[in-house]
Design a protein around this motif. Structure first.
Motif, mmCIF file in Angstrom:
data_model
loop_
_atom_site.group_PDB
_atom_site.id
_atom_site.type_symbol
_atom_site.label_atom_id
_atom_site.label_comp_id
_atom_site.label_asym_id
_atom_site.label_seq_id
_atom_site.Cartn_x
_atom_site.Cartn_y
_atom_site.Cartn_z
ATOM 1 N N UNK A 146 1.286 -0.857 -0.029
ATOM 2 C CA UNK A 146 -0.334 -0.363 -0.183
ATOM 3 C C UNK A 146 0.725 1.300 0.113
ATOM 4 N N UNK A 147 1.936 1.153 -0.994
ATOM 5 C CA UNK A 147 2.869 2.651 -0.900
ATOM 6 C C UNK A 147 3.705 3.062 -0.041
ATOM 7 N N UNK A 148 3.804 2.341 1.006
ATOM 8 C CA UNK A 148 4.273 2.596 2.195
ATOM 9 C C UNK A 148 3.843 2.818 3.177
ATOM 10 N N UNK A 164 0.206 -6.486 -2.244
ATOM 11 C CA UNK A 164 1.351 -6.301 -1.894
ATOM 12 C C UNK A 164 1.846 -5.342 -3.130
ATOM 13 N N UNK A 165 2.526 -4.231 -3.051
ATOM 14 C CA UNK A 165 3.317 -2.782 -3.561
ATOM 15 C C UNK A 165 3.453 -4.044 -5.382
ATOM 16 N N UNK A 166 3.398 -3.692 -6.630
ATOM 17 C CA UNK A 166 3.790 -3.315 -7.802
ATOM 18 C C UNK A 166 4.497 -2.186 -8.857
ATOM 19 N N UNK A 167 5.470 -1.921 -8.874
ATOM 20 C CA UNK A 167 6.579 -2.364 -8.146
ATOM 21 C C UNK A 167 6.353 -1.339 -7.209
ATOM 22 N N UNK A 168 5.346 -1.065 -6.857
ATOM 23 C CA UNK A 168 6.443 0.064 -5.179
ATOM 24 C C UNK A 168 6.226 1.222 -5.703
ATOM 25 N N UNK A 183 2.989 -16.354 -0.168
ATOM 26 C CA UNK A 183 2.415 -15.625 1.278
ATOM 27 C C UNK A 183 1.964 -15.611 1.682
ATOM 28 N N UNK A 184 1.961 -15.220 3.124
ATOM 29 C CA UNK A 184 1.682 -15.088 4.507
ATOM 30 C C UNK A 184 1.727 -13.891 4.792
ATOM 31 N N UNK A 185 0.743 -13.580 5.110
ATOM 32 C CA UNK A 185 0.049 -11.859 6.198
ATOM 33 C C UNK A 185 -0.255 -12.382 7.050
ATOM 34 N N UNK A 186 0.536 -11.502 8.238
ATOM 35 C CA UNK A 186 0.267 -11.517 9.909
ATOM 36 C C UNK A 186 -0.394 -10.617 10.359
ATOM 37 N N UNK A 187 -0.609 -11.195 12.029
ATOM 38 C CA UNK A 187 -1.224 -9.513 12.309
ATOM 39 C C UNK A 187 -0.969 -9.710 13.772
ATOM 40 N N UNK A 188 0.073 -8.747 14.044
ATOM 41 C CA UNK A 188 0.195 -8.338 15.130
ATOM 42 C C UNK A 188 -0.297 -8.727 17.147
ATOM 43 N N UNK A 189 -0.208 -9.380 17.905
ATOM 44 C CA UNK A 189 0.127 -9.859 18.898
ATOM 45 C C UNK A 189 0.623 -9.025 20.472
ATOM 46 N N UNK A 190 2.287 -8.243 19.925
ATOM 47 C CA UNK A 190 2.805 -7.682 20.816
ATOM 48 C C UNK A 190 3.372 -6.829 19.645
ATOM 49 N N UNK A 191 4.021 -6.403 20.458
ATOM 50 C CA UNK A 191 5.988 -6.073 20.198
ATOM 51 C C UNK A 191 6.845 -6.902 19.554
ATOM 52 N N UNK A 201 -1.811 -12.845 -2.405
ATOM 53 C CA UNK A 201 -1.241 -10.991 -2.685
ATOM 54 C C UNK A 201 -1.541 -9.696 -1.996
ATOM 55 N N UNK A 202 -2.722 -10.440 -1.066
ATOM 56 C CA UNK A 202 -3.570 -9.493 -0.622
ATOM 57 C C UNK A 202 -4.625 -10.171 0.312
ATOM 58 N N UNK A 203 -5.017 -9.103 0.940
ATOM 59 C CA UNK A 203 -5.743 -8.402 2.422
ATOM 60 C C UNK A 203 -6.726 -8.132 2.544
ATOM 61 N N UNK A 204 -8.118 -8.570 2.828
ATOM 62 C CA UNK A 204 -8.870 -7.425 3.207
ATOM 63 C C UNK A 204 -9.429 -7.732 4.491
ATOM 64 N N UNK A 205 -8.988 -6.581 5.416
ATOM 65 C CA UNK A 205 -8.829 -6.298 6.830
ATOM 66 C C UNK A 205 -10.433 -5.788 7.068
ATOM 67 N N UNK A 206 -10.875 -6.302 8.199
ATOM 68 C CA UNK A 206 -12.479 -5.888 9.107
ATOM 69 C C UNK A 206 -11.755 -6.065 10.270
ATOM 70 N N UNK A 207 -11.561 -5.976 10.526
ATOM 71 C CA UNK A 207 -10.828 -5.844 12.051
ATOM 72 C C UNK A 207 -9.523 -5.299 12.697
ATOM 73 N N UNK A 208 -9.754 -3.815 13.006
ATOM 74 C CA UNK A 208 -8.382 -3.248 13.861
ATOM 75 C C UNK A 208 -7.252 -4.042 13.715
ATOM 76 N N UNK A 209 -6.183 -3.192 13.798
ATOM 77 C CA UNK A 209 -4.419 -4.207 14.245
ATOM 78 C C UNK A 209 -4.197 -3.774 12.850
#
Length: 486
Positions: A146-148, A164-168, A183-191, A201-209
């Motif tokens: 998403x263009x950084x 994922x940006x192409x070419x970014x 590719x594998x997407x992850x959500x942070x649970x802590x630092x 290559x993409x992820x539709x997010x409907x939960x904050x994080x």
């Protein structure tokens, strides 16, 4: 009928003989199970070298043409469509135990590869090795999504698409340029911890994080991962983030900066409060300064964003080299050419400010290190600097008192050439003759430039000795020896 029976028996006998010979040949060598010199193979362009160890027993000498090759299974350990790898030291192994060094193919990606060892003359194959993970990390550096952007918003009941940006942006090496990657997407649970969310290559997010994506190299660690994006759900007051691809302030000397904003359904860009006609995409390119705003329809709610953008473009050049040589009675005129508006100049000698040097030119007369800083003082303030060095030219004819008997041509600047008194050098019509220890003339001139030896001399453990004859114009002669020391 008897003739046919005889032929059948003869044919059967030949088949049995061939089979027995074949069995005898195969029995000449037995290869043990290969022992891997690694637990997992995580290769990339900088590293791709692996060893496998094995033992073998043979009842007769191996054929001179024999090679030990590696058979590589698929990612599930299946050898049906095995890959044959000819190792870097193939054809050289004659005794057991043995080690083969090999390169991984660049299309490997899986956790269950196995290998076998096969000899070619005689032919024999080992049992399969233990399973191991193998990945060739064709893309092994950070990339952008998403263009950084740092933050993103979705409306209540809606979602936000991370891609994922192409070419970014900039020098981003998008992994989408490599079709074989996943590719594998992850959500942070802590630092320091995160959980797997989804593949692709993409992820539709409907939960904050906070979300990020990594190239799927299984159990192999890598540097192929994205920036983190903090995604939040819309509230009554929504701000859209605007990112400048070249930063802010920015210099559009090569390309314009790309303004990008939060992903939405529709967009409208403004500059200094005025609508920009046709600027209705998620990105907007510009080379100007000003207050840029964007209105993003997120599909059920609207977000507004702004950035006070500053362009700092000016060009400049300097007329001297990084290293410059002058004679003892010379100066070096340095000239700066610049398109900066109301520029200021600061000149430094050996990192000390020259307080009275304020113009775009300077006469450098001393040996040392110089620096000049050009600052644009009107509009978008920016600075550029140049560095250069001034050295005094070497005197090719220093006033030496004696004829030296030692030369050390090792490039350290001391006694590299045979430097003699000025009474015998160029302009005096003195003949210089230098001979090796066998009396062979290796150098002869009446215009000596203090430059012998001009090329590398033969040298062994003993310091070489040469002999010289100096004959002046009035026939006065001097002779002696010259020892060459490294």
């Amino acid at each position: 009928m008897m003739k046919i029976t005889f032929i059948r028996k003869l044919f059967l006998g030949l088949c049995i003989s061939v089979f027995l010979v074949s069995q005898k040949i195969n029995a000449q060598i037995v290869i043990g199970t290969p022992n891997l010199g690694f637990s997992q193979a995580c290769a990339n362009a900088s590293f791709n070298s692996y060893n496998v160890n094995f033992v073998f027993s043979h009842s007769a000498p191996l054929d001179a043409s024999n090679q030990f090759n590696i058979l590589l299974s698929d990612a599930n350990g299946d050898f049906t469509n095995e890959t044959v790898i000819i190792p870097t030291n193939a054809g050289t192994i004659t005794s057991s135990p043995a080690v083969l060094n090999f390169l991984l193919p660049t299309n490997l990606a899986g956790e269950g590869y196995k290998i076998k060892i096969r000899s070619t003359a005689p032919v024999a194959t080992s049992s399969r090795s233990v399973a191991f993970a193998a990945y060739y990390k064709i893309q092994d550096e950070p990339f952008t999504i998403n263009n950084l952007i740092d933050t993103a918003i979705f409306c209540v009941g809606g979602s936000y698409l991370l891609t994922i940006d192409n070419p970014g942006t900039g020098t981003n090496d998008s992994p989408l340029n490599y079709p074989s990657l996943s590719f594998k997407w992850y959500k942070e649970t802590s630092m320091t911890t995160s959980v797997f969310v989804a593949d692709g290559p993409s992820l539709s997010v409907n939960s904050p994080g906070t979300y990020f994506v990594e190239t799927n190299y299984g159990s192999c660690t890598s540097s192929s991962y994205s920036n983190r994006v903090q995604v939040s759900e819309a509230t009554s007051s929504i701000n859209a983030t605007i990112i400048s691809s070249l930063g802010n302030p920015y210099c559009p000397s090569i390309t314009p900066t790309i303004l990008s904003t939060t992903n939405g359904e529709t967009y409208q860009w403004y500059q200094d409060g005025n609508l920009i006609s046709g600027a209705t995409n998620q990105i907007y390119a510009t080379t100007e300064s000003g207050l840029f705003e964007v209105r993003v329809d997120l599909g059920g709610c609207v977000a507004m964003g702004s950035i006070d953008l500053i362009s700092e473009q000016f060009s400049s050049s300097i007329n001297v080299f990084e290293e410059n040589t002058i004679e003892s009675d010379e100066t070096l005129e340095v000239i700066i050419t610049s398109s900066a508006t109301n520029p200021e100049y600061q000149w430094f000698f050996n990192d000390v400010l020259i307080t009275d040097a304020l113009a775009d030119t300077y006469e450098a007369s001393q040996e040392g290190n110089y620096k000049v800083i050009i600052t644009e003082t009107t509009g978008c303030q920016a600075s550029k600097e140049y560095h250069f060095t001034v050295i005094q030219a070497e005197d090719p004819f220093p006033d030496v008192a004696k004829i030296p008997n030692l030369v050390s041509p090792n490039g350290d600047g001391a006694n590299d050439t045979w430097v003699i008194p000025n009474a015998y050098v160029s302009g005096t019509n003195t003949e210089i003759v230098i001979m090796d220890s066998y009396g062979k003339i290796v150098f002869k001139t009446k215009d000596y430039q203090n430059n012998w030896p001009e090329s590398e001399l033969p040298f062994n453990a003993v310091n070489a000795v040469y002999y010289y004859v100096i004959m002046t114009e009035d026939k006065n002669t001097k002779n002696g020896s010259i020892t060459i020391v490294k």
